[in-house]
Design an enzyme around this catalytic site. Structure first.
Site, short mmCIF file in Angstrom:
data_model
loop_
_atom_site.label_atom_id
_atom_site.label_comp_id
_atom_site.label_asym_id
_atom_site.label_seq_id
_atom_site.Cartn_x
_atom_site.Cartn_y
_atom_site.Cartn_z
CE LYS B 84 -6.84 -52.70 9.38
NZ LYS B 84 -7.61 -53.88 9.82
CB SER B 159 -4.91 -56.67 9.96
OG SER B 159 -6.27 -56.37 9.88
CB SER B 183 -8.42 -57.33 11.94
OG SER B 183 -7.86 -58.42 11.26
#
Lengths: 96, 492, 476
Positions: B84, B159, B183
């Site tokens: 990420k 996210s 997330s």
């Protein structure tokens, strides 16, 4: 109105944000709704309750007074938008 | 190597790939190449990646092959992963999907990256996310959106949407994401992959760009529970660079991959099941899952987490407060975007932030700044932290009665792209099931547990007491092995 | 209407640790810009602070030395504001729960002892340096200093005059230096002071409106600025006006304070507990250990000097004004145990030399051992006091011991009576007119004879003996 446009402008100023005139109404309304929702917390009896700012109950994380791990000047400035003579450069502070 | 098998190397799990690498049937170079080719082929449709480090990855793959040749193979050696873009990778772009960090190249590695490097893992590239991890759909990315591989008209969740999508679409063998309010777990659920948020303090936050410091954790997104255990083994552990990291021994999570749920007490938090807006498909699927657990020997007990209905309010005070302070550093002075030709310093700050941050980020900064400001601190931050204390108590009490908690991950499966962007509050309310774990610091895992009528993934969540990831892995493993939902793949 | 000034001082002291408070960068002064930096003190994305234990140790020393109550639990808080020398956009400090509070410091002004309360002591990180370009509309930012540890010491508004303020600052600085936790150098910035001043009618309990003074770069400036500000406020109040609450800058060139009001917006620091740092728990054992390890503090040492060395208070205070000076004195007295003589030489001649040369006691060209050696020679009558001064100067220049110089230059005092008598006789024989005048009543001429004897003996004759022999020979 949970929060006024002027309050939004004041808070945006504190955060160094600029909300353009066109979006101001919408932003004020959206944030107002969120703050209103958050007011539900007032329903909870929190008398004598200590607030939590850490999810764990540890204390005293220390390190020894030893020097290590410097970056070189080049590394430190490698992402600088503007630099000169080894320093970061910023525009003049207004009015000084 | 048969051509047919060769082409599907990207579909391997970490443990399958490891076995083949160890027995020299494949090389990391081949494996990495296969995944890179696959990314090239399909990521146009999905948009999971922000940057692919092809050259770097191949170099790492070659190094991994040398490690293997020297009989130094570890479980993650040679395994290509996506990361990420909130996790700092030395010398490689780290943008947090924000224009304000568009060209930022950190001069240091996050601790988890150092651990991965020591283990010989390969970094394929950085994957998409909601800007600064603020969002539940990856639609808040400042770069582009990511699509759900199961239905490209829908969101992958957020996210860590890029992480989940890349795992689901076999564009990596595993991924690292981050979880502040759900997330990891929510996108894992929307994309039918496994996603774990460790106990707060289990994994170092050094190098994880901070959103809400007392809530953030890095965690794995993987194709199955075994892979999750393998990644947890590598990334967990005390880090002297992170004062909030806990000096607790890390067990070998592989030991939890054992059968047998007999006598296990599973708690069903009644408030979760009473939630308005719980999709009937989700409800039914979770019921089925509970029955499966029963068949495996588990007992169910009703528990109560009485302050659940305040979770969204508590979270949406504390997280923006911490974030408003954490994001102050993005000011155009030392790195990142700076607006051109500002007339003075004040203007530089304002136009840099206003142009660099997206609307959701700005919204949360304003909320947080307001809630901390003079006159409002007690009413908002003060109050929210007190209610947080009560929520922690709720979990403590619940775990007196049960070993794990079982709940849905989200009220409904993945919604359509653009469906909720106009109503931030509505978006926030859908985080109801995942937020509490972050507020209480307890670990949580999301595992595939079925599909909706229109073939959209549904996940179930297990939450455990502090540092009891072992329990979560064990229960998840047993469920997975009994149901095999993880074997189903999206048709791409 | 008589007004009394009410003054409180905020001191920031830089702590002399090797590394910064929250990262392992060096705190050494004077490095080229942005070379003592790392991702943490640069405030890069993803970094986290880790507390330097020594900073806590040093803060505890100051807390215990000033009789403060040490907090069992204290916390770090974020003070949020924007400035280019503040990389994170917040300063890590302590707000609601500082490490120590409720201490005091004793000062003396015009012979009166006064106790000044200390409201609190807390730890925080220093900011970087901003250098405004004199010709172009830009500034250069150097972050070497970011993260250097500070303690902020806030006094109660117990101070009532510029002189008291000066005495308080000197005492505080002395304690910090004695504890070896801070250099206390105002000019270099390791010791900084802001002042809060208000006036109220004498006898009133309520506080008047106060102003904050900044840019006070030396003890002198502090006293002058406070003095000016008192008069400024007095003038306003006497005319029936209102003092405005504001921050004012001291301008040393014009010797006035100026309002910063226009340039400043109200600061809302939005303090909240720093989630990246754990609460600090200090147990009794730690406090006791710090207390046991405390060095002798200035007041204690002064008292001891008065009693142990029978020195008058003023001299004792002078000698203990710095630890290094006190140590020098004691090193000297250990070898030559006449404290009063040592004291006189140090406070008179040695400090005079050091001041003239702009040196500190640590840089003294005459070591304590050598000074003791010199004084020993004087006491043994090997040297006359007058010659001793010349020898001292020579010692300062060459670094040699007194004995060496005396031997090299043959300066040994002549004490042989018969030798001196011979010279005295010679002088008397050579100055018959003066002898007559002296015997006739001009007693002052004894100085002339002594001078002549000294000339003849190159100053080496023992003056006491010279005088005695002259008296004997000239009579009267």
């Amino acid at each position: 109105m949970k929060i006024t446009k002027n309050e939004i402008i004041h808070v945006a100023n504190l955060a160094r944000l600029e909300i353009d005139e066109a979006s101001l109404d919408k932003v004020t309304e959206q944030i107002g709704r969120i703050l209103e929702y958050v007011d539900t917390l007032n329903q909870v009896d929190t008398k004598n309750i200590q607030g939590t700012s850490h999810a764990i109950t540890l204390t005293n994380a220390f390190r020894e007074d030893i020097i290590k791990d410097h970056l070189t000047n080049n590394q430190a400035l490698s992402n600088a938008p503007e630099k000169e003579n080894g320093a970061f450069v910023v525009p003049k502070i207004v009015g000084r | 190597m048969k051509r047919e098998t060769k082409m599907k190397l990207y579909a391997l799990t970490i443990h399958e790939a490891h076995d083949l690498l160890k027995s020299r049937q494949i090389s990391s170079t081949e494996l990495t190449r296969a995944v890179l080719d696959h990314i090239e082929k399909i990521d146009d449709k999905i948009g999971a990646y922000l940057s692919v480090f092809e050259e770097n990855a191949m170099i790492q793959a070659r190094e991994a092959d040398h490690m293997i040749a020297r009989n130094e193979i570890q479980p993650l050696t040679g395994i290509p992963l996506s990361i990420k873009d909130l996790i700092c990778t030395k010398g490689l772009p780290t943008t947090c999907a924000s224009k304000i960090l568009e060209n930022f190249i950190p001069p240091y590695d996050a601790t988890v990256m150092s651990k991965l490097k020591n283990a010989g893992a390969v970094t394929l590239g950085k994957v998409n996310m909601d800007e600064f991890a603020m969002g539940s759909s990856t639609e808040n990315s400042g770069m582009h959106i990511t699509r759900n591989p199961w239905d490209i008209t829908r969101i992958p969740g957020g996210s860590s949407g890029g992480s989940a999508a890349s795992v689901a679409a076999d564009m990596c063998i595993g991924s690292l994401g981050s979880d502040t309010g759900g997330s990891i777990r929510q996108p894992a659920s929307h994309c039918s992959v496994v996603g774990m948020k460790p106990t707060y303090g289990r994994v170092s936050r050094y190098g994880l760009v901070a959103f809400a410091s007392s809530l953030d954790q890095i965690g794995p997104l993987t194709k199955d529970v075994t892979d999750c255990a393998l990644l947890m083994n590598v990334i967990s552990g005390y880090d002297p660079h992170d004062s909030t990291s806990v000096p607790k021994d890390v067990p070998d999570f592989r030991r939890s991959l054992e059968k047998g749920l007999k006598g296990l007490k599973i708690g069903l938090p009644k408030e979760y099941y009473m939630t308005e807006g719980l999709d009937p498909d989700v409800s039914a699927t979770i019921d089925n899952a509970a029955n499966t657990m029963k068949d495996l020997g588990a007992e169910f007990v009703e528990v109560s987490l009485p302050h659940t209905k305040y979770a969204v309010a508590v979270y949406y005070v504390i997280a923006p407060c911490e974030a408003s302070s954490n994001l102050a550093r993005y000011d155009g002075v030392r790195y990142g975007f700076r607006d051109k030709d500002p007339k003075d310093l004040m203007q530089m700050y304002r136009s840099t932030k206003s142009k660099g941050f997206g609307p959701e980020v700005q919204r949360r900064i304003i909320i947080g700044t307001y809630a901390l400001s003079a006159g409002y601190y007690d009413a908002y931050y003060g109050k929210a932290s007190q209610v947080r204390t009560l929520m922690i108590e709720d979990f403590k009490n619940a775990f007196q009665k049960c070993d794990v908690l079982l709940s849905p991950v989200t009220p409904s499966p993945a919604f359509k792209i653009g469906e909720k962007t106009d109503d931030p509050l509505n978006m926030y309310l859908s985080d109801i099931f995942t937020l509490s774990a972050n507020l209480a610091g307890v670990p949580g895992i999301s595992i595939p547990c079925g599909f909706s009528k229109n073939n959209l993934p549904i996940g179930l969540q297990l939450m455990g007491s502090h540092f009891n990831e072992e329990m979560l892995i064990k229960v998840a493993y047993n469920f997975e092995q009994a149901t095999m939902f993880h074997k189903k793949k999206p048709s791409l | 209407m008589e007004f009394e000034p009410v003054i409180g001082l905020e001191v920031h002291a830089q702590l002399k640790t090797q590394s910064k408070i929250f990262c392992s960068c060096s705190t050494a002064f004077g490095a080229p810009p942005n070379t003592h930096v790392c991702p943490v003190c640069l405030g890069m994305p993803g970094v986290l602070p880790v507390l330097n234990k020594k900073v806590v140790e040093y803060a505890l020393r100051m807390a215990v030395a000033t009789g403060c109550q040490v907090a069992e639990i204290s916390r770090f808080a974020r003070k949020n504001y924007f400035y280019p020398d503040l990389p994170k956009g917040y300063q890590i400090s302590q707000y609601e729960l500082p490490i120590a509070a409720f201490g005091e410091v004793e000062i003396e002004v015009n012979g009166t002892a006064i106790k000044i309360g200390i409201t609190r002591i807390h730890m925080e990180e220093d900011a970087g340096k901003l250098n405004h370009d004199p010709h172009r509309p830009m500034s250069h930012v150097d972050l070497n200093r970011t993260g250097v540890p500070l303690i902020e010491i806030v006094s109660e508004p117990d101070i009532r005059s510029p002189e008291e303020a000066g005495a308080y600052l000197k005492k505080l600085r002395s304690i910090l230096r004695y504890l070896e936790i801070c250099d206390g150098n105002m000019e270099e910035g390791s010791f900084r002071c802001d002042a809060n001043i208000s006036l109220r009618p004498k006898g009133d309990e309520k506080f008047g409106t106060r102003t904050e003074l900044k840019n006070l770069n030396s003890f002198k400036h502090v006293e002058k600025a406070i003095h000016y500000e008192i008069r400024r406020q007095q003038a306003i109040l006497e005319e029936g006006g209102q003092v405005i609450q504001e921050t004012r800058l001291w301008n040393p060139d014009s010797q006035k304070t100026y309002s910063m009001r226009d340039k400043e917006e109200a600061h809302d620091y939005r303090y909240f507990p720093d989630p990246d740092l754990l609460p600090l728990v200090i147990d009794k054992a730690w406090i006791d250990q710090v207390r046991n390890d405390l060095p002798e503090l200035p007041d204690e040492k002064t008292d001891r000097f008065i009693h142990q060395y029978s020195l008058p208070e003023q001299d004792a205070e002078r000698l203990t004004s710095s630890k290094e000076l006190a140590d020098y004195f004691e090193a000297c007295v250990t070898i030559f145990s006449e404290p009063k003589a040592v004291c006189n030489w140090i406070t008179g001649i040695l400090l005079g030399l050091l001041n003239a040369q702009g040196k500190t006691i640590e840089e003294s060209p005459v070591t304590a051992e050598n000074l003791a050696g010199l004084l020993k020679l004087v006491s043994e009558d090997v040297l006359s006091a007058k010659i001793a001064k010349a020898v001292f100067d020579e010692m300062a220049e060459t670094g040699k011991s007194a004995r060496q110089i005396v031997d090299e230059k043959g300066l040994v005092q002549v004490t042989d009576s018969s030798a001196i008598e011979a010279v005295v006789q010679k002088v008397i024989d050579a100055s018959p007119d003066e002898v007559v005048a002296y015997k006739g009543g001009k007693r002052k001429l004894i100085g002339f004879f002594v001078g002549q004897v000294m000339k003849e003996t190159s100053g080496k004759a023992n003056p006491g003996i010279v005088n005695k022999i002259l008296q004997d020979k000239l009579g009267g």
